[in-house]
Design an enzyme around this catalytic site. Structure first.
Site, PDB file in Angstrom:
ATOM      1  N   CYS A 115       0.814  -1.231   0.000  1.00  0.00           N
ATOM      2  CA  CYS A 115       0.000   0.000   0.000  1.00  0.00           C
ATOM      3  C   CYS A 115       0.845   1.279   0.000  1.00  0.00           C
ATOM      4  O   CYS A 115       0.331   2.359  -0.257  1.00  0.00           O
ATOM      5  CB  CYS A 115      -0.942   0.016   1.197  1.00  0.00           C
ATOM      6  N   HIS A 255      -3.208   7.327   2.981  1.00  0.00           N
ATOM      7  CA  HIS A 255      -3.666   6.010   2.511  1.00  0.00           C
ATOM      8  C   HIS A 255      -5.034   5.738   3.136  1.00  0.00           C
ATOM      9  O   HIS A 255      -5.275   6.080   4.299  1.00  0.00           O
ATOM     10  CB  HIS A 255      -2.655   4.942   2.947  1.00  0.00           C
ATOM     11  N   ASN A 285     -10.293   0.261   0.280  1.00  0.00           N
ATOM     12  CA  ASN A 285      -8.827   0.217   0.267  1.00  0.00           C
ATOM     13  C   ASN A 285      -8.365  -0.392  -1.061  1.00  0.00           C
ATOM     14  O   ASN A 285      -8.476  -1.597  -1.264  1.00  0.00           O
ATOM     15  CB  ASN A 285      -8.349  -0.614   1.467  1.00  0.00           C
TER      16      ASN A 285
END
Ligand code: UT7
Length: 329
Positions: A115, A255, A285
């Protein structure tokens, strides 16, 4: 001669058409819209079609970013792709995107920082451009998480979505200048989020398939504890390098793993809610694509003004984390 800067000239996303809502997930696992929304901030996520892949989504975002920058694929010197859901273990997804968009002059490479991949990618781009090795780089984040999610595991299937984004980054010019950046990693916690099978340690077999070891596994509770602390650490180092106080930040683009992580982080730096880019409710996500997607959506509101400071921060598997400070020119 003054040192060149790396500037994000354009940014574009591609999100698949199909929407999977929290309500849809209640038909697959024992969960509820209320649990998912209050614990994560997610309402729905996009899911790629069977014939869409990390490369094809990335190529779509890349074509849009090139068009916005008024550049041809032949202007690109290097393509860096961040993905934890590549089309193949080999060749790289970057090579496939290079082929699909016809960027025949460009070198191509994938990076694996889960990520945190977009922030890792920006840091590499900054180094390549400031050292004059390359002038024009295409940075793509693209993830088909749905191909690796076990839709019988409520710990993971509610969290992830699919999507891609691409940036054209050039020497100087107009856009978002990369001022400072900081990266970190801790392999000690590599088991907290992983896809155990499919690599050389646990090659594909009928047992690995039966045990769903090709699916993403995550210890969410433990990751949560690391996330805020690591991103806070990276932000402090990144701001210190730029000699900028947190109070000067106009925008935070974090994020998008969990709204509670984002809120806790914003609170630590006294950044009010209306200056934090949030897309987790719509897109969940999307691993390394969350930050460039959120940055594009923020830019589309027309609210980023000249000389605004925009802070990106990421955390993910590896563990990896980082922060990058941008300045609107
Ligand atoms: O992308 C980068 C890396 N990832 C992250 O940074 C993720 C960070 N972690 C998180 O976002 C959160 O830990 C999750 C959203 C994954 C989970 O939230 P949580 O508040 O940490 O839940 P939990 O795992 O502690 O579970 C709490 C309860 C448990 O039930 P009991 O044992 O208290 O009865 C779980 O079984 O919630 C249950 N639960 C669910 N209930 C309904 C777990 N998942 C679900 C679900 N629906 N989907």
């Amino acid at each position: 001669m003054a040192k060149s800067s790396a500037v994000i000239n354009s940014i574009a996303s591609y999100l698949p058409e199909k929407t999977l809502t929290n309500h849809d997930l209640t038909k697959l696992v024992d969960t509820s819209d209320e649990w998912i929304f209050t614990r994560t901030g997610i309402r729905e996520r996009r899911i790629a079609a069977d014939d869409e892949f990390a490369s094809s989504m990335g190529a779509k975002a890349a074509r849009k970013a090139l068009e916005q920058a008024h550049l041809s694929p032949l202007d690109i010197d290097l393509i860096i792709v961040s993905t934890m859901t590549p089309d193949y273990l080999s060749p790289s997804t970057a090579a496939l995107i290079q082929r699909d968009i016809g960027a025949t002059r460009a070198a191509a490479v994938d990076i694996g920082a889960a990520c945190s991949g977009f922030v890792y990618g920006l840091t590499m781009v900054k180094a390549f451009i400031e050292s004059s090795i390359y002038s024009t780089i295409l940075l793509v984040s693209t993830e088909k998480n749905s191909a690796f999610v076990d839709y019988t595991d409520r710990n993971t299937c509610v969290i992830f979505g699919d999507g891609a984004a691409a940036c054209v980054i050039s020497r100087d010019g107009h856009g978002l200048r990369i001022k400072t950046t900081h990266l970190g990693a801790s392999g000690e916690e590599s088991d907290l989020i992983q896809i155990p099978a499919g690599g050389c340690r646990l090659p594909a077999s009928s047992t690995s398939f039966d045990d769903k070891l090709h699916c993403l596994q995550m210890n969410g509770k433990e990751l949560f504890k690391h996330a805020v602390r690591r991103m806070e650490e990276a932000i402090n180092i990144c701001l210190k390098a730029a000699d900028v106080p947190a109070s000067s930040l106009r925008w935070l683009v974090p994020h998008q793993a969990n709204i509670r992580i984002i809120d806790a982080l914003a609170k630590r730096f006294s950044i009010p809610e209306d200056r934090v880019a949030i897309t987790i409710d719509m897109f969940a996500n999307t691993s390394s694509s969350t930050i460039p997607i959120a940055l594009e959506k923020l830019q589309q509101t027309g609210q980023i003004a000249s000389s605004d400071l925009v802070l990106l921060t990421a955390f993910g598997g590896g563990l990896t984390w980082g922060a990058t400070l941008l300045e609107a020119t």
